[in-house]
Enzyme design. Structure first.
Site, PDB file in Angstrom:
ATOM      1  N   GLY A  61       0.833  -1.212   0.000  1.00  0.00           N
ATOM      2  CA  GLY A  61       0.000   0.000   0.000  1.00  0.00           C
ATOM      3  C   GLY A  61       0.854   1.242   0.000  1.00  0.00           C
ATOM      4  N   ASN A  62       0.250   2.365   0.315  1.00  0.00           N
ATOM      5  CA  ASN A  62       1.030   3.602   0.441  1.00  0.00           C
ATOM      6  C   ASN A  62       0.389   4.480   1.525  1.00  0.00           C
ATOM      7  OD1 ASN A  62      -0.924   5.513  -0.868  1.00  0.00           O
ATOM      8  ND2 ASN A  62      -0.598   4.113  -2.577  1.00  0.00           N
TER       9      ASN A  62
END
Ligand code: PMT
Length: 401
Positions: free
Chosen positions: A211-212
């Site tokens: 993810g980020n």
């Protein structure tokens, strides 16, 4: 939602919920409103004028005359306001409002007001159900005032029922809708705006993902701002803690880049404006393990495949849409942003750099430069709500709305 430049006169009357107005004042100021607080004498037993003066950055008023013998002109105050909100509003004040009993500064302002009036009553459940209160509320509605109904719950008396002051979020929603109704500035009325927001999560196995750090704040601020300008907003959002507030926002939650792609292209054809603020993962694991991958002593690697570039595809399929992209950069910022503007066939690109303090992921603020094919605009660090205002002002300008 922004209430930038809106003038709100907040009348507070004597009830236990008066303390909640400290928080409401802060929220209103955060949204750009100017707030003038006026308290009834009874309200000062529940909340401090000094606290409210500090929070609102203006002296909170109680009487016609101040200690220094200056006069608070009720007519000027009434005409200054874009909205008069009385919260909490007691049974006593409602009764005065219906009969015109004008025995304090707040009532004199109320009787001089030409702006919309909104009332959030709060009292014990039996008082709230009393025929006189119900009749007074009906009368005030017949005066075209907005009543924000009291909510069910535990009351200060220990009893449980309807009488609690509406939550601040509910009051804010009512303020927003009334200000919008009054505003002639609904330039996006009739337009459909598609916004992507938040991160994407690319699953590795049932417990892990790539993810980020995107929180969704930038995209949700754009959605609220577009909705407050009258647009119907389709918000396609990756995992985010945020919830849209405005009724004109249709939220479509997705998890992965592929799901975001599929959701966007269900609607892209019919939208007028599309804004891609999501931080989409460029790669995803080639396969997602069905079971949790067990730890072993050896090294472990994941084969990644390229995700589709959603914005690139939007650019390819663009005909009537006005297309806005974002660029999140860490070096050669302007060069990279301009390359994306060109390559993805965008009408506008919003550049934010992780080298600027307070910009980018997670922060409540952002610092952007906006490029079109023939123009560059540089903005200071400001709240994401205000950045959304700048972006949509420019979109409206380019579309000559
Ligand atoms: O959510 P917040 O915490 O408020 O943070 C806001 C933000 C930093 C995420 C936001 O302001 C921002 O910069 N969003 C774009 C982030 C990004 O992925 O930038 P990029 O330069 O990698 O991508 C360029 C553009 O292509 C973006 O509009 C992106 O949405 C789009 N894109 C990228 C990859 C992909 N596979 N599909 C896309 O549509």
């Amino acid at each position: 939602m922004t209430l930038s430049g809106k003038k709100i006169l907040l009348g507070i009357t004597g009830g236990i919920a008066a303390y909640k107005m400290n928080y409401l004042v802060r929220e209103l100021l955060k949204k750009g409103a100017e707030v003038q607080v006026v308290l009834s004498q009874a309200a000062t037993d529940f909340v401090s004028p000094l606290t409210l003066s500090t929070l609102s950055q203006k002296p909170a008023l109680v009487d016609f005359y101040n200690q220094d013998k200056t006069w608070n002109n009720h007519v000027d105050l009434a005409l200054w306001a874009d909205l008069l909100l009385i919260a909490p509003c007691t049974a006593n004040t409602m009764a005065k409002m219906t009969t015109g009993l004008c025995d304090n500064l707040l009532m004199a302002i109320y009787m001089s007001a030409k702006c919309p009036v909104m009332i959030a009553p709060a009292m014990d459940l039996d008082m709230y159900q009393h025929p006189s209160t119900l009749k007074n509320m009906a009368t005030l509605e017949s005066f075209n005032h907005t009543i924000i109904p009291a909510e069910f719950g535990e009351l200060a008396s220990g009893l449980v029922g309807q009488g609690r002051l509406a939550e601040n979020d509910t009051i804010l929603k009512h303020i927003q809708s009334i200000i919008e109704k009054e505003s002639e500035d609904q330039k996006l009325k009739g337009k459909i705006v598609l916004i992507t927001a938040g991160p994407t999560y690319e699953n590795i196995d049932p417990v892990r993902f790539i993810g980020n750090h995107s929180s969704g704040k930038m995209g949700y601020a754009l959605a609220e701002e577009a909705a407050s300008r009258g647009a119907k907003v389709i918000l396609v959002s990756g995992p985010s803690q945020l919830k849209p507030q405005h009724d004109n926002i249709e939220l479509h939650r997705i998890t992965s880049a592929q799901q975001m792609y599929d959701e966007v292209f269900k609607y892209y054809e019919k939208v007028d404006i599309a804004i891609a603020s999501a931080a989409v993962a460029d790669y995803a694991p080639k396969t997602i393990a069905k079971e949790k991958i067990k730890k072993s002593d050896s090294e472990f690697s994941i084969e990644l495949v390229k995700n589709k570039d959603i914005l690139l595809q939007m650019g390819k399929e663009k005909h009537h849409q006005f297309l806005v992209g974002f660029a999140l950069e860490t070096q050669n910022e302007e060069e990279n942003a301009l390359a994306k503007l060109e390559k993805k066939n965008l009408d506008m690109i919003v550049l934010n750099s992780l080298r600027d303090e307070g910009a980018g992921f997670q922060n409540d603020t952002n610092k952007v430069k906006i490029f079109t094919k023939d123009e560059k605009k540089v903005f200071d660090l400001k709240s994401k709500e205000d950045v959304a205002v700048d972006i949509l002002n420019l979109v409206e300008e380019k579309l000559k709305l």
